[in-house]
Design a protein around this motif. Sequence first.
Motif, PDB file in Angstrom:
ATOM      1  N   UNK A 116       0.862  -1.187   0.000  1.00  0.00           N
ATOM      2  CA  UNK A 116       0.000   0.000   0.000  1.00  0.00           C
ATOM      3  C   UNK A 116       0.893   1.228   0.000  1.00  0.00           C
ATOM      4  N   UNK A 117       0.608   2.090  -0.958  1.00  0.00           N
ATOM      5  CA  UNK A 117       1.434   3.290  -1.089  1.00  0.00           C
ATOM      6  C   UNK A 117       1.238   4.209   0.121  1.00  0.00           C
ATOM      7  N   UNK A 118       2.332   4.668   0.710  1.00  0.00           N
ATOM      8  CA  UNK A 118       2.218   5.666   1.779  1.00  0.00           C
ATOM      9  C   UNK A 118       3.159   6.817   1.430  1.00  0.00           C
ATOM     10  N   UNK A 119       2.609   7.988   1.234  1.00  0.00           N
ATOM     11  CA  UNK A 119       3.430   9.171   0.927  1.00  0.00           C
ATOM     12  C   UNK A 119       3.998   9.106  -0.488  1.00  0.00           C
ATOM     13  N   UNK A 120       4.756  10.122  -0.828  1.00  0.00           N
ATOM     14  CA  UNK A 120       5.333  10.189  -2.176  1.00  0.00           C
ATOM     15  C   UNK A 120       6.383   9.093  -2.317  1.00  0.00           C
ATOM     16  N   UNK A 121       6.412   8.453  -3.480  1.00  0.00           N
ATOM     17  CA  UNK A 121       7.398   7.387  -3.683  1.00  0.00           C
ATOM     18  C   UNK A 121       8.636   7.959  -4.339  1.00  0.00           C
ATOM     19  N   UNK A 122       9.485   8.506  -3.514  1.00  0.00           N
ATOM     20  CA  UNK A 122      10.678   9.109  -4.066  1.00  0.00           C
ATOM     21  C   UNK A 122      11.873   8.284  -3.613  1.00  0.00           C
ATOM     22  N   UNK A 123      12.170   7.265  -4.388  1.00  0.00           N
ATOM     23  CA  UNK A 123      13.260   6.375  -4.009  1.00  0.00           C
ATOM     24  C   UNK A 123      14.568   6.869  -4.637  1.00  0.00           C
ATOM     25  N   UNK A 124      15.675   6.419  -4.097  1.00  0.00           N
ATOM     26  CA  UNK A 124      16.983   6.904  -4.547  1.00  0.00           C
ATOM     27  C   UNK A 124      17.150   6.713  -6.058  1.00  0.00           C
TER      28      UNK A 124
ATOM     29  N   UNK B  28       9.350  -6.262   6.811  1.00  0.00           N
ATOM     30  CA  UNK B  28      10.690  -6.175   6.240  1.00  0.00           C
ATOM     31  C   UNK B  28      10.700  -5.468   4.885  1.00  0.00           C
ATOM     32  N   UNK B  29       9.573  -5.515   4.167  1.00  0.00           N
ATOM     33  CA  UNK B  29       9.522  -4.875   2.850  1.00  0.00           C
ATOM     34  C   UNK B  29       9.844  -3.383   2.956  1.00  0.00           C
ATOM     35  N   UNK B  30       9.616  -2.798   4.134  1.00  0.00           N
ATOM     36  CA  UNK B  30       9.824  -1.370   4.316  1.00  0.00           C
ATOM     37  C   UNK B  30      11.311  -1.007   4.421  1.00  0.00           C
ATOM     38  N   UNK B  31      12.050  -1.851   5.109  1.00  0.00           N
ATOM     39  CA  UNK B  31      13.450  -1.544   5.405  1.00  0.00           C
ATOM     40  C   UNK B  31      14.387  -2.222   4.416  1.00  0.00           C
ATOM     41  N   UNK B  32      13.947  -3.363   3.885  1.00  0.00           N
ATOM     42  CA  UNK B  32      14.842  -4.155   3.040  1.00  0.00           C
ATOM     43  C   UNK B  32      15.341  -5.321   3.870  1.00  0.00           C
ATOM     44  N   UNK B  33      14.803  -6.521   3.609  1.00  0.00           N
ATOM     45  CA  UNK B  33      15.165  -7.686   4.436  1.00  0.00           C
ATOM     46  C   UNK B  33      16.505  -8.253   4.060  1.00  0.00           C
TER      47      UNK B  33
END
Length: 325
Positions: free
Chosen positions: A36-44, A320-325
């Motif tokens: 579920x999208x939370x906030x703007x998806x501004x990834x590196x 874990x999907x949030x932080x990177x498992x």
Amino acid sequence: MDRLIDGFGRRFRYLRLSVTEVCNFRCTYCLPDGFKKTGAQSFLSVPEIGRLTDAFAALGVGKVRLTGGEPSVRRDLGEIIGRVAASPGVGKVALTTNGWNLARHVAGWRAAGLTNLNVSIDSLDPQAFHRITGHDRLGAVLAGLDAALALGVPSVKINAVLLKESGEDAFGRFADFVRDRPVAARFIELMRTGDNAEYFARQHVSGDALRDWLTRRGWTPAPRGHDDGPATEFSHPDYAGRIGLIAPYAPGFCDGCNRLRVTARGKLRLCLFGEGGVDLRDLLGADRPEALADRISSALVGKAAGHRLAEGFTGDTRRLAEVGG
Ligand code: SAM
């Protein structure tokens, strides 16, 4: 230069970098209702990732694992792999993926510089795989894994979460699978996160049952390399591959920690189950290697001796999907 040493004398030569929070699977223990999208998806971006891995490499990091979310949902993953591989000193570029489109992309990723591939396969039973991940794609994932082996990707491993529902049958299936394949299949004990407490109570089992199962059948622990992850791997003369166990609840698990993490939004996390984190993103938009290196190395002072999972403390980590498992 080896500047990444914490207050407990642990050296950090291994970075796990999340490149997206988005995932297309719905694993029961992680994202049962889907991403579920939370906030703007501004990834590196690729240039930001490049500056980041250059800085970590200058501080002594030689291995970078790309994770997520599902890293392969990024169309520019091949470019990311190529940029990370170009950081002077980074000899290993690793990827953790659910393998949904591996067969199509693995040759390109290998050509870009991928050296280590971990594919998450929680069950070799197609129906159980479907039930756990929400996708009826076991065949496609296995085809991707075999494509990676055929290409000669130097290290190919499987991660399977150890679940009560899988039982000892799972051990036998994975052992058969690695009989002729030079693959390490590693079971990871289910970890409790902020979101999965009830599931954890139903499905968590200790890895002792696997250790006993292997020992009874003549498997013996293999030595660990300095930039290996936390698995104990077991080998057997009759098998080309290995079976491994990652047991984060075992006493002393954190003593050998050699990993740092950066989130898809550019925050340095000192532990998978820590709190807060140190923002690096303001230093990634332009070339500021010294300021970046200083901020990373001074943050290490705050690294705790260990996680407190056994006490039920999961830090800020909801899944874990949030932080990177
Ligand atoms: N999407 C990629 C994948 O499927 O491998 C990378 C991210 S995923 C979060 C990384 C690994 O963490 C997967 O092997 C997944 O099974 C594992 N994982 C996620 N939640 C977990 C939990 N609560 N306990 C143990 N392993 C978990």
